[in-house]
Design a protein around this motif. Structure first.
Motif, PDB file in Angstrom:
ATOM      1  N   UNK A 134       0.842  -1.208   0.000  1.00  0.00           N
ATOM      2  CA  UNK A 134       0.000   0.000   0.000  1.00  0.00           C
ATOM      3  C   UNK A 134       0.873   1.252   0.000  1.00  0.00           C
ATOM      4  N   UNK A 135       1.884   1.258   0.857  1.00  0.00           N
ATOM      5  CA  UNK A 135       2.757   2.429   0.962  1.00  0.00           C
ATOM      6  C   UNK A 135       3.538   2.662  -0.329  1.00  0.00           C
ATOM      7  N   UNK A 136       4.070   1.592  -0.915  1.00  0.00           N
ATOM      8  CA  UNK A 136       4.856   1.738  -2.145  1.00  0.00           C
ATOM      9  C   UNK A 136       3.980   2.254  -3.290  1.00  0.00           C
ATOM     10  N   UNK A 137       2.768   1.720  -3.393  1.00  0.00           N
ATOM     11  CA  UNK A 137       1.854   2.171  -4.445  1.00  0.00           C
ATOM     12  C   UNK A 137       1.504   3.652  -4.264  1.00  0.00           C
ATOM     13  N   UNK A 138       1.147   4.021  -3.044  1.00  0.00           N
ATOM     14  CA  UNK A 138       0.722   5.404  -2.815  1.00  0.00           C
ATOM     15  C   UNK A 138       1.882   6.388  -2.855  1.00  0.00           C
ATOM     16  N   UNK A 139       3.098   5.927  -2.591  1.00  0.00           N
ATOM     17  CA  UNK A 139       4.270   6.782  -2.800  1.00  0.00           C
ATOM     18  C   UNK A 139       4.378   7.152  -4.278  1.00  0.00           C
ATOM     19  N   UNK A 140       4.169   6.170  -5.144  1.00  0.00           N
ATOM     20  CA  UNK A 140       4.205   6.437  -6.582  1.00  0.00           C
ATOM     21  C   UNK A 140       3.135   7.454  -6.970  1.00  0.00           C
ATOM     22  N   UNK A 201      -1.186  -3.090  -8.990  1.00  0.00           N
ATOM     23  CA  UNK A 201      -0.143  -3.655  -9.841  1.00  0.00           C
ATOM     24  C   UNK A 201       1.135  -3.898  -9.060  1.00  0.00           C
ATOM     25  N   UNK A 202       1.347  -3.139  -8.003  1.00  0.00           N
ATOM     26  CA  UNK A 202       2.522  -3.354  -7.156  1.00  0.00           C
ATOM     27  C   UNK A 202       2.456  -4.735  -6.508  1.00  0.00           C
ATOM     28  N   UNK A 216      12.413  -4.493  -8.840  1.00  0.00           N
ATOM     29  CA  UNK A 216      12.711  -3.088  -9.130  1.00  0.00           C
ATOM     30  C   UNK A 216      12.451  -2.765 -10.598  1.00  0.00           C
ATOM     31  N   UNK A 217      12.864  -3.660 -11.476  1.00  0.00           N
ATOM     32  CA  UNK A 217      12.640  -3.433 -12.907  1.00  0.00           C
ATOM     33  C   UNK A 217      11.148  -3.439 -13.237  1.00  0.00           C
ATOM     34  N   UNK A 218      10.408  -4.369 -12.634  1.00  0.00           N
ATOM     35  CA  UNK A 218       8.962  -4.433 -12.877  1.00  0.00           C
ATOM     36  C   UNK A 218       8.277  -3.152 -12.387  1.00  0.00           C
ATOM     37  N   UNK A 219       8.643  -2.697 -11.199  1.00  0.00           N
ATOM     38  CA  UNK A 219       8.060  -1.464 -10.673  1.00  0.00           C
ATOM     39  C   UNK A 219       8.364  -0.295 -11.603  1.00  0.00           C
ATOM     40  N   UNK A 220       9.567  -0.256 -12.135  1.00  0.00           N
ATOM     41  CA  UNK A 220       9.950   0.828 -13.029  1.00  0.00           C
ATOM     42  C   UNK A 220       9.121   0.866 -14.305  1.00  0.00           C
ATOM     43  N   UNK A 221       8.598  -0.304 -14.729  1.00  0.00           N
ATOM     44  CA  UNK A 221       7.828  -0.373 -15.973  1.00  0.00           C
ATOM     45  C   UNK A 221       6.350  -0.019 -15.789  1.00  0.00           C
ATOM     46  N   UNK A 222       5.899   0.199 -14.559  1.00  0.00           N
ATOM     47  CA  UNK A 222       4.491   0.540 -14.327  1.00  0.00           C
ATOM     48  C   UNK A 222       4.148   1.830 -15.061  1.00  0.00           C
ATOM     49  N   UNK A 223       3.113   1.779 -15.880  1.00  0.00           N
ATOM     50  CA  UNK A 223       2.662   2.963 -16.619  1.00  0.00           C
ATOM     51  C   UNK A 223       1.672   3.721 -15.741  1.00  0.00           C
TER      52      UNK A 223
END
Length: 556
Positions: A134-140, A201-202, A216-223
């Protein structure tokens, strides 16, 4: 009979460090979260990866009904039974979301004498994995809005922002919101909304990642949005993926717990199967396959959802080759699929049962399409009559399908020995020839229609204008070769939850497509499915309480 939580609270648990030692895991490779919970270190995989794999068994179920099927209970009980028969079995499950725990479903740690423990911890905050997601998603999300506030160097089109925020509770009032109200310093006003964290998606990225750097690579590809030229803007463009990975550095480590009979259990990751891909983390399953003779894992909801995604999406990503599938059914649920109302399910009704067998038939046919041997687990209830049991048994035998009666809820591992013996017989025969149902290189529409027609039994598929535009955009941007993650009601093969049994001649309606470029799939939303559930009129939270001594009541 005692409640699930009473049984769990009376369990004699071993220290989790002893469970780890049973698996040959050295003390340096576990990180304790108290006495009965631990995380497995990422360095453990380096020690395990050259070992041969054990057998992979997927537990799935017929189409869910309010009568209950007992998929998680069967998974736990089967693992316990296999260990009783001298096999080194490990189970792997998803982590429960707080949404269902406080909503309509209740906890998700099994039931009766086939549970994972400590049940209260697992059903509540556990080791904090879902909160970290939740935190990682909402940080984005926060960094996206902050970027636009401070000049919008990426030329993000505020009309084409696709990232929403998440929380791990059912909250219908947050499905559609307007953010950025106030003054100039309060952000840019726009429509947005919330999804439940398990649909993030996270979450999918974490569950499909092979290691921390892959995550890390997968997170970087999130549109997250598109710019004014129509090009995608990603988390990496916002330079958010490093910090997001940091927030998930512990969440990515699989959690080790145990069952009531001290069978090792890895409980990690929690995507729903009706709106996400519905399987525990690849990392947990890969470790379990190296640590034991047999891994018993599950995929959420009916086989048309969780199992389809496990076979078409998860297994190709992970390199899995499932050896067998256990399909859980109950006479109660089959009678409901045959038209009997819930109020009459405890009464004998051969007519409704015979009609409801069509649902079981379709799920058997579907699993066979993937080349995976099927074993039906008939989850026993006290109201089942000998005549009803024999009808289901005979029907499966006529289809050439193995079936066993399971009493793991009331008896634990000993009540699953018949089921375990049938499974071992299938595994020894080595009759499986697993293969996905479609080629990822096919068009998005072709993949959607294969699932709709082959798995659901739909006559055809219709697409909204928005879905048509999304397909054209995603294929134009190079995302057409991603697999499909269907999002639809779990209560029917169709997109209409009231069409029970085995509906035919229906049209599947695709209303929206969402790109999950980081996770590596395209979500196709069918019918009226929502990615943020609401609470029922009488949510489970009403009956959940804690006393002055810290004793929890009402949790499942």
């Amino acid at each position: 009979m005692k409640s699930d939580i009473q049984i769990a609270q009376e369990a004699v648990m071993l220290p989790v460090i002893d469970i780890a030692r049973m698996l040959g895991i050295e003390d340096e490779d576990i990180e304790l979260y108290g006495k009965y919970k631990a995380k497995l270190s990422l360095s453990l995989w380096k020690k395990l990866k050259k070992r041969p794999d054990g057998k992979l068994v997927l537990v799935t179920a017929i189409t869910p009904t309010p009568a209950g099927e007992g998929k998680t209970t069967t998974t736990v009980g089967l693992g316990q039974a296999l260990n009783r028969l001298g096999k080194k079995a490990i189970i792997a499950l998803r982590e429960p979301s707080l949404g269902p725990s406080f909503g309509v479903k209740g906890g998700a740690a099994g039931g009766g004498y086939s549970q994972v423990v400590p049940m209260e911890d697992i059903n509540l905050h556990f080791t904090g994995d879902i909160h970290a997601i939740t935190a990682a998603h909402n940080l984005l999300a926060a960094m996206l809005d902050n970027h636009m506030h401070h000049g919008n160097e990426l030329d993000i089109d505020t009309r084409q922002i696709v990232l929403r925020r998440v929380m791990d509770l059912n909250e219908r009032a947050l499905r559609k919101v307007v953010i950025g109200l106030g003054g100039k310093v309060d952000g840019i006003p726009r429509e947005s909304g919330f999804d439940i964290t398990v649909a993030s998606e996270v979450m999918a990225c974490l569950c499909l990642a092979e290691d921390l750097m892959d995550l890390k690579q997968r997170l970087g590809r999130i549109v997250v949005a598109y710019n004014y030229k129509g090009a995608p803007v990603t988390a990496e463009d916002l330079k958010a993926h490093g910090a997001m990975t940091l927030l998930l550095k512990d969440a990515i480590k699989p959690n080790l717990v145990q069952t009531l009979e001290n069978t090792p259990a890895l409980v990690h990751g929690g995507p729903f199967a009706n709106i996400a891909h519905g399987a525990n983390s690849i990392m947990a399953s890969k470790m379990a396959l190296k640590l034991g003779d047999i891994l018993v894992t599950e995929a959420g909801f009916g086989a048309d959802l969780g199992a389809e995604k496990f076979f078409n999406l998860v297994s190709p990503y992970a390199g899995f080759k499932p050896d067998a599938a256990v399909l859980v059914a109950t006479i109660r649920a089959l009678k409901m699929h045959g038209g009997l109302p819930k109020s009459g399910l405890t009464n004998p009704d051969i007519v409704s049962l015979k009609s409801g067998l069509s649902n079981l038939e379709k799920h058997i046919e579907n699993i066979r399409k993937f080349g995976v041997p099927v074993l039906v687990a008939l989850n026993h209830f006290p109201s089942d009559t000998a005549e009803e049991i024999e009808m289901v048994m005979s029907h499966c035998r006529e289809m050439g399908v193995a079936i066993a009666l399971s009493r793991v809820f009331s008896e634990g591992g000993i009540g699953g020995e018949e089921l375990a013996k049938e499974l071992l017989n299938i595994l020894e025969q080595k009759t499986g020839n697993y293969h996905p149902l479609y080629d990822w290189n096919q068009s998005l529409k072709a993949k959607i229609e294969i699932i709709a027609k082959e798995i659901y039994g739909a006559a055809g598929v219709s697409y909204s204008r928005e879905a048509e535009q999304a397909i054209k955009r995603y294929e134009g941007l190079g995302y057409g070769e991603l697999p499909i993650c269907m999002a639809k009601t779990q209560y029917s093969f169709s997109d209409d939850p009231v069409k029970l049994g085995r509906p035919v001649g229906f049209n599947l309606s695709i209303k929206e497509l969402r790109l999950s470029a980081g996770a590596g799939f395209v979500v196709a939303l069918a019918g009226s499915i929502m990615t943020m559930p609401g609470l029922p009129k009488m949510p489970a939270a009403i009956d959940i309480d804690i006393d002055a001594d810290g004793r929890i009541t009402g949790l499942f």
